[in-house]
Design a protein around this motif. Structure first.
Motif, short mmCIF file in Angstrom:
data_model
loop_
_atom_site.label_atom_id
_atom_site.label_comp_id
_atom_site.label_asym_id
_atom_site.label_seq_id
_atom_site.Cartn_x
_atom_site.Cartn_y
_atom_site.Cartn_z
N PHE A 1 0.72 -1.18 0.02
CA PHE A 1 -0.18 -0.03 0.12
C PHE A 1 0.98 1.30 -0.14
N VAL A 2 1.03 1.99 -1.17
CA VAL A 2 1.93 2.77 -1.26
C VAL A 2 1.56 4.17 -1.58
N PRO A 3 1.56 5.04 -0.34
CA PRO A 3 0.96 6.59 -0.47
C PRO A 3 1.84 7.39 -1.44
N GLN A 4 1.12 7.99 -2.36
CA GLN A 4 1.42 9.07 -3.23
C GLN A 4 0.90 10.42 -2.85
N VAL B 1 -1.89 3.85 -3.95
CA VAL B 1 -1.64 2.73 -5.07
C VAL B 1 -1.55 1.40 -4.43
N VAL B 2 -2.15 0.28 -4.92
CA VAL B 2 -1.96 -1.08 -4.25
C VAL B 2 -1.28 -1.87 -5.08
N LEU B 3 0.01 -2.24 -4.79
CA LEU B 3 0.89 -3.18 -5.78
C LEU B 3 0.86 -4.47 -5.08
N ALA B 4 1.05 -5.48 -6.16
CA ALA B 4 1.06 -7.02 -5.69
C ALA B 4 2.24 -7.40 -6.41
N ARG B 5 2.99 -8.12 -5.96
CA ARG B 5 4.16 -8.65 -6.46
C ARG B 5 3.79 -10.28 -6.63
N ILE B 6 3.54 -10.46 -8.13
CA ILE B 6 3.13 -11.87 -8.80
C ILE B 6 4.30 -12.24 -9.49
N ASP B 7 4.70 -13.56 -9.39
CA ASP B 7 5.91 -14.05 -10.08
C ASP B 7 7.09 -12.97 -10.16
N GLY B 8 7.42 -12.59 -9.16
CA GLY B 8 8.57 -11.58 -8.74
C GLY B 8 8.64 -10.37 -9.12
N MET B 9 7.50 -9.84 -9.99
CA MET B 9 7.29 -8.39 -10.42
C MET B 9 5.87 -7.88 -10.08
N ALA B 10 6.18 -6.47 -9.45
CA ALA B 10 5.03 -5.88 -8.86
C ALA B 10 4.17 -5.07 -9.99
N SER C 1 -6.04 1.52 -7.22
CA SER C 1 -5.77 2.70 -6.23
C SER C 1 -6.87 3.22 -5.57
N PHE C 2 -6.80 4.04 -4.86
CA PHE C 2 -7.88 4.69 -4.05
C PHE C 2 -7.41 6.22 -3.67
N PRO C 3 -8.62 6.93 -3.36
CA PRO C 3 -8.51 8.51 -3.25
C PRO C 3 -7.64 8.58 -1.90
N LYS C 4 -7.00 9.83 -1.80
CA LYS C 4 -6.02 10.33 -0.94
C LYS C 4 -6.84 10.34 0.43
N GLN C 5 -8.02 11.01 0.57
CA GLN C 5 -8.85 10.83 1.62
C GLN C 5 -9.09 9.57 2.17
N MET C 6 -9.07 8.52 1.84
CA MET C 6 -9.15 7.09 2.16
C MET C 6 -7.76 6.66 2.91
N GLN C 7 -6.57 7.29 2.58
CA GLN C 7 -5.39 7.17 3.23
C GLN C 7 -5.44 6.76 4.94
N HIS D 1 4.94 10.78 2.13
CA HIS D 1 3.56 11.17 1.69
C HIS D 1 2.81 10.16 2.51
N GLY D 2 3.27 9.81 3.79
CA GLY D 2 2.50 8.97 4.66
C GLY D 2 3.11 7.64 4.83
N GLU D 3 2.54 6.85 5.81
CA GLU D 3 3.10 5.47 5.96
C GLU D 3 2.75 4.51 4.61
N ARG D 4 3.83 3.75 4.54
CA ARG D 4 3.74 2.80 3.49
C ARG D 4 3.52 1.40 4.24
#
Length: 558
Positions: free
Chosen positions: A200-203, A208-217, A222-228, A274-277
């Protein structure tokens, strides 16, 4: 690939009758099936003798049904859910789309089970037309139609930390329904897609939500900043972390269930600009170790590794970076030793695979249970073999290596680039060279390369430069990634291991005082195949591409 046993028993004859393969190829396929346990259809597709669509088109024609390629003609999500999820799983059939107002096309994986056809007509109460779909397509479409959400296995406790003025506000935001649903859905989707970790990566303007699948992210949503604040708080509550602390890193863990199966998540929180990752490491629970062959080991590598772990004492070290499959390899070795009369124990952080018949200990530094302290106690329990999840410090390294010299078999891991550099790493940790020479049986370095998607990989003739990289003189056919619907346009599905195995015997035992370069040269002279060379083996077999091997192995062996 799964259809009825009768259909698969007849597959060899069908392939011959249709002249899709010849008798020699069929004989080779049967040999491969006996050795690997793979299905015949999977083998002939992997060999490139027939493509997957031709295989299922032939099986469908034999059963008197059309073949429905769900990659070419995607299913209608609204129609898929006309049949309840438990019935889709029971019948291994799924409504695909409406052909007209009265008729529904239903995809089935077993065209010989007539009872399924009759039951579905009663359940759906509609006019049905049936078609054969591949099991891979069935699994993908049914997962997408009934995508689950992760749920907490049990009630979480109160978060730790000091009270402050904002605690009540932040805690409340973490319990809000939108935040809970978003987190559960994101975790559920990523786990079902086979993610090894979720970020869960704050920008600046969104998260942005990233998933590492087969070694690649990959970005999955993604969701709005106000939900962070609400989402991050929810994740911290799940891990029983201090929701008010935003300046320091935190670590925790939580057990969730997805489709009834338990999944361990390790939670790491790191403050950023940009906040906590938040990073969730997914630890799928398993009841048994995989076979060495299923990991991608070649017969000669299997032989060397098996020889090392079958010794009554000594140390076997598996090395590589985080996420390279070290623990899976160690557990595959432990599974080979898990026989009646053997006392096997592990100490790990965390326990990643649960295995019957093995006593497993999880370190807990907060309560004084460290690797070194736990290892001393284990050795007093006189195990025949023990697995030390990772050697991280001088004390653990000394105890583990010394245990291998005093009648115990020790399996452990190190974070090093290749097999030869593991000797230098042990010396840097303060392990005497005499102890290394006397105790270490074998060092295995490994990486994970992505497997080419069998549905879209593209064959071509290797260029002279590529032939040189592969170490061959004559032109050869190899494959590269292309991308299709089934592999989400990545060109890859799944991963396989590449290995270099360096047994310490003969001249090598006398070289532990030498430089890493000298040890590497001596190991190669002794017959060790390097990571890049083992990757070339998979390229020639059509399992992966040269670019993928270069990405993973780089110049480690040059």
């Amino acid at each position: 690939m799964q259809t009825s046993a009768l259909t698969w028993r007849r597959l060899g004859s069908l392939l011959l009758d249709e002249r899709l393969i010849d008798p020699d190829q069929l004989a080779l396929a049967f040999e491969e099936q006996e050795r690997s346990g793979k299905r015949l259809g999977e083998i002939v597709v992997e060999k490139g003798w027939i493509d997957r669509d031709d295989l299922y088109t032939m099986l469908a024609r034999q059963a008197g049904l059309p073949y429905c390629d769900l990659a070419e003609t995607p299913a209608d999500p609204d129609v898929c859910t006309l049949l309840q999820e438990h019935l889709v799983a029971r019948y291994r059939a799924i409504p695909v789309r409406r052909l007209d107002d009265d008729t529904i096309l239903v995809g089935v994986t077993d065209p010989t089970d007539v009872k399924v056809f009759d039951d579905l007509k009663l359940v759906l109460d509609a006019k049905l037309t049936f078609a054969l779909v591949s099991p891979d397509d069935f699994e993908r479409v049914s997962r997408a139609a009934f995508r689950g959400s992760a749920v907490l296995d049990e009630d979480f406790g109160e978060p730790e930390g000091e009270e402050d003025d904002r605690r009540e506000e932040v805690l409340e935001s973490g319990h809000e329904i939108p935040a809970v649903r978003l987190v559960n859905a994101a975790i559920g989707q990523a786990i079902q897609d086979g993610a090894s970790d979720i970020h869960f990566v704050p920008q600046e303007d969104r998260v942005v939500v990233l998933a590492r699948i087969d070694g690649m992210a990959h970005e999955v949503q993604s969701f709005p900043k106000q939900m962070q604040v609400g989402v991050i708080s929810r994740l911290k509550i799940m891990g029983q972390l201090d929701i008010a602390e935003r300046r320091l890193p935190q670590d925790g863990r939580v057990l969730v269930r997805l489709d009834g199966e338990p999944v361990d998540l390790r939670i790491a929180v790191l403050p950023t600009t940009h906040g906590e990752r938040v990073v969730l490491r997914v630890l799928q629970r398993s009841t048994a170790g995989q076979s060495l062959e299923s990991l991608g080991m070649s017969p000669d590598v299997q032989e060397e590794f098996t020889r090392a772990i079958k010794q009554p004492y000594g140390t076997v070290v598996v090395c590589g970076p985080t996420g390279s499959g070290k623990t899976t390899t160690l557990y595959a070795g432990l599974a080979m030793l898990n026989e009646p009369g053997q006392v096997l124990m592990t100490i790990e952080d965390p326990v990643e695979h649960e295995v019957d018949g093995i006593s497993q200990i999880e370190v807990n530094p907060r309560h004084g249970l460290t690797f070194a302290r736990g290892l001393r106690t284990i050795l007093r329990s006189d195990p025949d073999a023990l697995l030390v999840g990772e050697v991280r410090d001088e004390e653990t390294a000394r105890i583990a290596v010394q245990a291998g010299m005093t009648g115990h078999l020790v399996l452990t891991s190190l974070h090093t680039n290749n097999a030869a550099s593991s000797i230098a790493r042990l010396k840097d940790m303060g392990v005497p060279t005499s102890l290394i020479a006397a105790s270490v049986n074998c060092v295995v370095a490994q990486r994970l390369v992505r497997r080419l998607c069998l549905d879209c990989r593209e064959a071509y003739t290797a260029s002279p430069a590529e032939q040189e990289q592969l170490g061959v003189d004559a032109p050869v056919t190899i494959y590269r990634a292309k991308g299709c619907y089934r592999c989400a346009d990545t060109g890859f599905r799944g991963r396989a291991g590449i290995y270099e195995v360096m047994p310490l015997r003969g001249e090598l035992r006398g070289l532990v005082d030498a430089s890493t370069e000298e040890i590497l040269e001596a190991a190669i002279a002794q017959g060790m195949r390097t990571l890049r060379e083992d990757g070339n083996r998979l390229c020639l077999a059509g399992t992966t591409s040269l670019d993928e091997v270069a990405r993973v192995a780089g110049d480690l062996i040059d």
